[in-house]
Design an enzyme around this catalytic site. Structure first.
Site, PDB file in Angstrom:
ATOM      1  N   HIS A 345      30.337 -30.067 -24.267  1.00  0.00           N
ATOM      2  CA  HIS A 345      31.221 -29.903 -23.489  1.00  0.00           C
ATOM      3  C   HIS A 345      29.439 -29.483 -22.696  1.00  0.00           C
ATOM      4  O   HIS A 345      29.679 -28.102 -21.202  1.00  0.00           O
ATOM      5  CB  HIS A 345      31.284 -28.622 -23.379  1.00  0.00           C
ATOM      6  N   LYS A 532      35.934 -17.015 -13.412  1.00  0.00           N
ATOM      7  CA  LYS A 532      35.183 -18.065 -14.279  1.00  0.00           C
ATOM      8  C   LYS A 532      34.427 -16.391 -14.911  1.00  0.00           C
ATOM      9  O   LYS A 532      33.804 -15.774 -14.545  1.00  0.00           O
ATOM     10  CB  LYS A 532      34.691 -18.761 -14.147  1.00  0.00           C
ATOM     11  N   ARG A 533      33.706 -17.104 -16.338  1.00  0.00           N
ATOM     12  CA  ARG A 533      32.581 -16.276 -16.908  1.00  0.00           C
ATOM     13  C   ARG A 533      31.658 -16.727 -15.873  1.00  0.00           C
ATOM     14  O   ARG A 533      30.717 -17.556 -14.891  1.00  0.00           O
ATOM     15  CB  ARG A 533      31.973 -17.552 -18.105  1.00  0.00           C
ATOM     16  N   LYS A 538      27.553 -21.116 -12.187  1.00  0.00           N
ATOM     17  CA  LYS A 538      28.249 -21.608 -11.840  1.00  0.00           C
ATOM     18  C   LYS A 538      28.092 -20.859  -9.869  1.00  0.00           C
ATOM     19  O   LYS A 538      29.131 -20.691  -9.038  1.00  0.00           O
ATOM     20  CB  LYS A 538      28.821 -20.757 -12.535  1.00  0.00           C
ATOM     21  N   THR A 640      38.149 -26.098 -15.613  1.00  0.00           N
ATOM     22  CA  THR A 640      39.413 -26.689 -15.961  1.00  0.00           C
ATOM     23  C   THR A 640      40.118 -25.658 -14.613  1.00  0.00           C
ATOM     24  O   THR A 640      41.001 -26.223 -14.409  1.00  0.00           O
ATOM     25  CB  THR A 640      39.821 -26.239 -17.703  1.00  0.00           C
ATOM     26  N   LYS A 644      43.472 -25.612 -13.021  1.00  0.00           N
ATOM     27  CA  LYS A 644      44.767 -25.132 -12.801  1.00  0.00           C
ATOM     28  C   LYS A 644      45.037 -24.276 -11.799  1.00  0.00           C
ATOM     29  O   LYS A 644      46.197 -24.132 -11.083  1.00  0.00           O
ATOM     30  CB  LYS A 644      44.964 -23.873 -13.599  1.00  0.00           C
TER      31      LYS A 644
HETATM   32  C1  26Q Z   1      25.350 -22.380 -27.927  1.00  0.00           C
HETATM   33  C2  26Q Z   1      24.702 -22.080 -28.533  1.00  0.00           C
HETATM   34  C3  26Q Z   1      24.367 -21.593 -30.177  1.00  0.00           C
HETATM   35  C4  26Q Z   1      25.741 -21.074 -30.537  1.00  0.00           C
HETATM   36  C5  26Q Z   1      26.110 -21.334 -29.501  1.00  0.00           C
HETATM   37  C6  26Q Z   1      26.474 -21.701 -28.249  1.00  0.00           C
HETATM   38  C7  26Q Z   1      27.359 -21.860 -27.150  1.00  0.00           C
HETATM   39  C8  26Q Z   1      28.771 -22.016 -26.995  1.00  0.00           C
HETATM   40  C9  26Q Z   1      29.741 -21.622 -26.197  1.00  0.00           C
HETATM   41  C10 26Q Z   1      27.519 -22.417 -25.715  1.00  0.00           C
HETATM   42  C11 26Q Z   1      28.144 -23.044 -25.021  1.00  0.00           C
HETATM   43  C12 26Q Z   1      29.740 -22.405 -25.023  1.00  0.00           C
HETATM   44  C13 26Q Z   1      30.439 -22.792 -24.095  1.00  0.00           C
HETATM   45  C14 26Q Z   1      30.689 -23.824 -23.557  1.00  0.00           C
HETATM   46  C15 26Q Z   1      31.960 -23.542 -22.589  1.00  0.00           C
HETATM   47  O1  26Q Z   1      33.115 -23.239 -22.437  1.00  0.00           O
HETATM   48  N1  26Q Z   1      32.378 -25.075 -21.846  1.00  0.00           N
HETATM   49  C16 26Q Z   1      32.764 -25.347 -21.349  1.00  0.00           C
HETATM   50  O2  26Q Z   1      34.402 -26.247 -21.160  1.00  0.00           O
HETATM   51  C17 26Q Z   1      34.965 -26.160 -20.888  1.00  0.00           C
HETATM   52  C18 26Q Z   1      35.775 -27.577 -21.410  1.00  0.00           C
HETATM   53  O3  26Q Z   1      34.874 -28.672 -21.692  1.00  0.00           O
HETATM   54  C19 26Q Z   1      34.285 -27.006 -19.510  1.00  0.00           C
HETATM   55  O4  26Q Z   1      35.029 -28.009 -18.760  1.00  0.00           O
HETATM   56  C20 26Q Z   1      33.178 -26.682 -18.546  1.00  0.00           C
HETATM   57  O5  26Q Z   1      32.629 -27.280 -17.800  1.00  0.00           O
HETATM   58  C21 26Q Z   1      32.065 -26.033 -19.827  1.00  0.00           C
HETATM   59  O6  26Q Z   1      31.102 -24.990 -19.232  1.00  0.00           O
END
Ligand code: 26Q
Length: 793
Positions: A345, A532-533, A538, A640, A644
């Site tokens: 992702h 969004k976050r 972003k 996503t 929406k």
């Molecule tokens: C990183 C290092 C160690 C532990 C956790 C993490 C971590 C945690 C959460 C890294 C990434 C996330 C979340 C990522 C995320 O939400 N990505 C989003 O995924 C969506 C669904 O595929 C995409 O639409 C977005 O573009 C993407 O940013």
């Protein structure tokens, strides 16, 4: 259960009395809510039982989605609607003098996730059930979900999210299915049995809580399993029980504990292994209750790994097969490498997971041994096949004292997918090029989707009704049929009706803003929304700089005219992410100045909506005219939210990034507003990018940047220093200034376009008509056909 309002009323009244010992008229709303919730759950249980029985009867293969996040939001309306009993319940309650909407508002979001990745998992669960596929979720039952965001004096304050306060009426505790998970200890080789044994480990019990996932217009009901940690009966004798007890509680306490310390990192790794070990043991037990051995495990089970967070599944299944079920390495590897599929992702380097080997070795000694073995076997194989030792080092899993989870995922899975066309291209041709070349055919794309049931049908009944009135309701089952709206995009009557619906939704949001932000917004202004976050890539900062730019345009030019606009922001920043939190503060500071300035606020208002999450998204997204999707090209894997907004008839103001590219492909450029550097242009610019040139070459831009540190927005000139530093002294990593001019021009074009309401409505209708492609039903079908190979129940 109940099919008529009379039956509903009888059952509801009976339950209120039997649960709370008082009659309906004397019951409290929370009691009414909880009884309604229990009725819906029990209603779903009938199908739940038959689904489970049918899977066994027909020997169905099942898919398990392992994810550290499931951002489910509220479930009451979704479940009532999917079960087709919403109206019966609504009328029944109303005859008892109860307003169903009041009960709906009592449900707290299940916020077991951060953002996109967690919400995607939730949308997938809805599509799987609605399409009648056997697909289940596995995650952690966090006691606190993602923090609740408060804004105080413009700053983000994090408050614990106590989502379980009223209890969770959807879940069923299954103590019978408790399994133990082992941490720490040492590994010893027993030469008699020729097996490795895990000695002196600390056991933790994992108890599952099952939540039914009901599909729409189907009897299929799947399971989302939430794992909870509790002290095991095998308490380590050498350990202080209070300390042990606390450590056990910590495992499921919070989503993403702070990992800036070693103990925080350890806890995160513990969480990951806890989920993986518990989930796999339960699946194996289930398999062995139906089949004589695990030889056919991969034929009956496929496990999708949602990013690298659950990738310990790969060595853990090896461990279970070898140590506990007597398989040889090669046989075990065959089963494992035909069981898992991995979804990536993100391509941001800082988000690619790497665990210190020393930590893994201590916490998970046997699992680490297996990872080490996987690494060495793979490393040897690469050398044998290519003769290139350096290549083998680069592709390997263990490097420089770290374990690279993405490499482990790629090596151990039979499928690796990106989440949008552009993202998959970047994975294949850039970030994971060598691995992709080494495993031809393994990498594939699955463009994300969203459930049109929650995000259109339920969140926006006004728009859904309008669509039904125009083209019927076949699109509910086949979202691609939304394209029938295309025939009417030029119809003035439909255009007007669309505008009326949009206004109604803008009014609802305006009411919310008035109540919560105490600011009156003009519903005839353009609602530009970025929710969004908060993350640098972003580029919420790009919209803020745009607002500051326009502020000075208005202030410095008495004759300046512009069509009124309302900029609406929402989103949370990670608690330790100082830059992102400062951008939130900047938005609030700018908002205060802009909204209180009479010259400016007649043209422009700025709103920050506190605590953005699934439920607020359902209010905010239908009210948007313009959807801001302005990440630096190449950085947003998919997005996503963009889908929406499109589905709710907003125009995308965006860069050529993530799934925006495919939105443009669907609706054509003229029905979006695209601006900015492309991925290729950014790559070209990178070596020569000098942010100070943009500053010096345009006095207006200089004015905007200077305002960050000259006290314009806060008496404390240092308040926004970190933003200035990131931009000017760290050379603007995300190319904000490089895109600012193009962004402003795009905003201008939007302003012009909006004033031709018929043209605008036409473009919105085309967006809705073309949004069917982004239903997660389409995505799920692609996963089923290309990866999972599961059959409908
Ligand atoms: C990183 C290092 C160690 C532990 C956790 C993490 C971590 C945690 C959460 C890294 C990434 C996330 C979340 C990522 C995320 O939400 N990505 C989003 O995924 C969506 C669904 O595929 C995409 O639409 C977005 O573009 C993407 O940013």
């Amino acid at each position: 259960m109940f099919t008529s309002k009379e039956e509903f009323i009888m059952e509801f009244s009976k339950r209120i009395i039997s649960t709370y010992g008082r009659c309906v008229s004397q019951s409290h709303v929370t009691e009414q809510f909880m009884v309604l919730e229990s009725m819906v759950r029990d209603y779903a249980s009938v199908n739940w039982a038959t689904t489970k029985a049918d899977i066994i009867k027909y020997n169905k293969k099942q898919m398990y989605y392992f994810s550290l996040e499931f951002l489910m939001g509220r479930m009451l309306v979704n479940n009532l609607m999917n079960l087709g009993i919403y109206d019966v319940a609504k009328i029944g309650l109303s005859e008892l003098g109860i307003n169903i909407h009041e009960l709906e508002e009592l449900e707290t979001d299940a916020g077991l996730g951060n953002g996109g990745l967690g919400r995607l998992a939730a949308c997938f669960m809805d599509s799987l059930a609605s399409l009648s596929y056997p697909g289940n979720g596995n995650t952690i039952r966090y006691e606190y979900g993602l923090f609740k965001q408060k804004i105080e004096d413009g700053y983000q304050i994090e408050v614990p999210d106590q989502w379980l306060k009223l209890g969770n009426g959807w879940e069923v505790r299954k103590p019978k299915h408790t399994v133990d998970v082992k941490f720490w200890g040492t590994v010893q080789y027993n030469s008699e049995t020729q097996k490795y044994e895990h000695k002196g480990a600390e056991c933790v019990s994992a108890v599952p809580y099952d939540v039914p996932i009901v599909g729409m217009d189907t009897t299929v009901t799947n399971t989302l399993r939430l794992w909870h940690a509790q002290p095991s009966d095998n308490i380590p004798s050498n350990k202080d029980f209070r300390q042990y007890n606390q450590e056990v509680r910590d495992i499921c306490q919070t989503l993403y504990p702070d990992d800036s310390t070693i103990s925080g990192k350890t806890l995160r790794l513990k969480q990951q292994y806890f989920l993986v070990a518990a989930g796999l043991q339960a699946i194996i037990k289930y398999h062995l209750s139906l089949y004589p051995s695990l030889d056919n495990f991969h034929e009956k089970t496929v496990i999708q790994l949602n990013d690298t967070h659950p990738v310990l599944c790969i060595p853990e299944l090896m461990r279970l097969l070898i140590d506990e079920h007597d398989y040889e390495w090669d046989q075990a590897w065959f089963i494992v490498s035909h069981t898992f599929a991995y979804t990536n992702h993100t391509v941001l380097v800082e988000a690619l997971e790497r665990w210190p080997i020393t930590l893994m070795q201590a916490l998970l000694p046997r699992v680490y041994m297996i990872i080490d073995e996987i690494h060495h076997r793979f490393h040897d194989e690469v050398i044998k096949r290519t003769g290139d030792k350096e290549k083998a080092d680069r592709l390997g899993i263990l490097k420089d004292g770290y374990c690279d989870m993405a490499h482990l995922a790629v090596v151990g899975s039979f499928s690796v997918n990106g989440v949008a066309y552009l993202h998959t291209q970047i994975l294949k041709n850039d970030v994971m090029r060598e691995l992709s070349d080494y495993f031809p055919g393994k990498f594939n794309n699955k463009t994300n989707g969203i459930t049109h049931r929650r995000w259109l049908l339920y969140a926006n009944p006004q728009l859904s009704d309008l669509i039904k009135q125009q083209i019927g309701d076949s699109w509910i089952e086949q979202p691609l049929l939304l394209s029938r709206l295309l025939d009417y995009s030029l119809d003035p009557k439909l255009q007007e009706q669309f505008i009326a619906v949009k206004k109604e939704r803008k009014q609802r949001l305006a009411d919310y803003i008035l109540k919560n932000n105490h600011i009156q917004v003009d519903i005839d202004s353009i609602f530009n929304i970025q929710v969004k976050r908060f993350h640098a890539y972003k580029r919420q900062l790009l919209s803020v700089l745009g607002i500051i730019y326009q502020y000075y345009e208005i202030k410095n030019n008495p004759d300046y005219q512009m069509y009124p606009q309302t900029f609406i922001f929402g989103g949370k920043a990670a608690p330790g992410y100082y830059f992102a939190k400062t951008v939130i503060k900047l938005i609030n500071s700018v908002a205060k100045v802009v909204n209180e300035d009479e010259d400016v606020s007649k043209y422009m208002k700025v709103i920050f909506i506190e605590n953005y999450g699934v439920t607020l998204a359902e209010l905010i997204i239908p009210a948007a005219d313009v959807s801001l999707q302005i990440s630096t090209a190449g950085k947003e894997a998919s997005g996503t939210g963009n889908m929406k907004f499109m589905m709710n008839g907003a125009i995308t103001l965006g860069t050529m990034d993530g799934a925006n590219v495919e939105i443009v492909q669907q609706v054509a450029k003229e029905n979006c507003e695209i601006f900015g550097l492309t991925t290729a242009e950014i790559e070209d610019l990178k070596p020569n990018y000098r942010v100070w040139d943009y500053y010096h070459n345009d006095p207006k831009i200089k004015r905007v940047i200077d305002s960050l540190v000259d006290g314009s927005w806060d008496n404390n000139r240092e308040q926004f220093r970190v933003i200035f530093e990131e931009l000017m002294n760290r050379n603007d990593e995300y190319f904000v200034l490089a895109d600012l001019d193009a962004y402003l021009k795009a905003l201008n074009r939007i302003e012009k376009r909006y004033q031709d309401q018929a043209e605008w409505a036409k473009a919105c209708l085309i967006n809705i008509a073309k949004s069917g492609y982004f239903s997660s039903d389409r995505t799920i079908k692609e996963y089923v056909d290309d990866i999972w190979h599961i059959e409908k129940i």
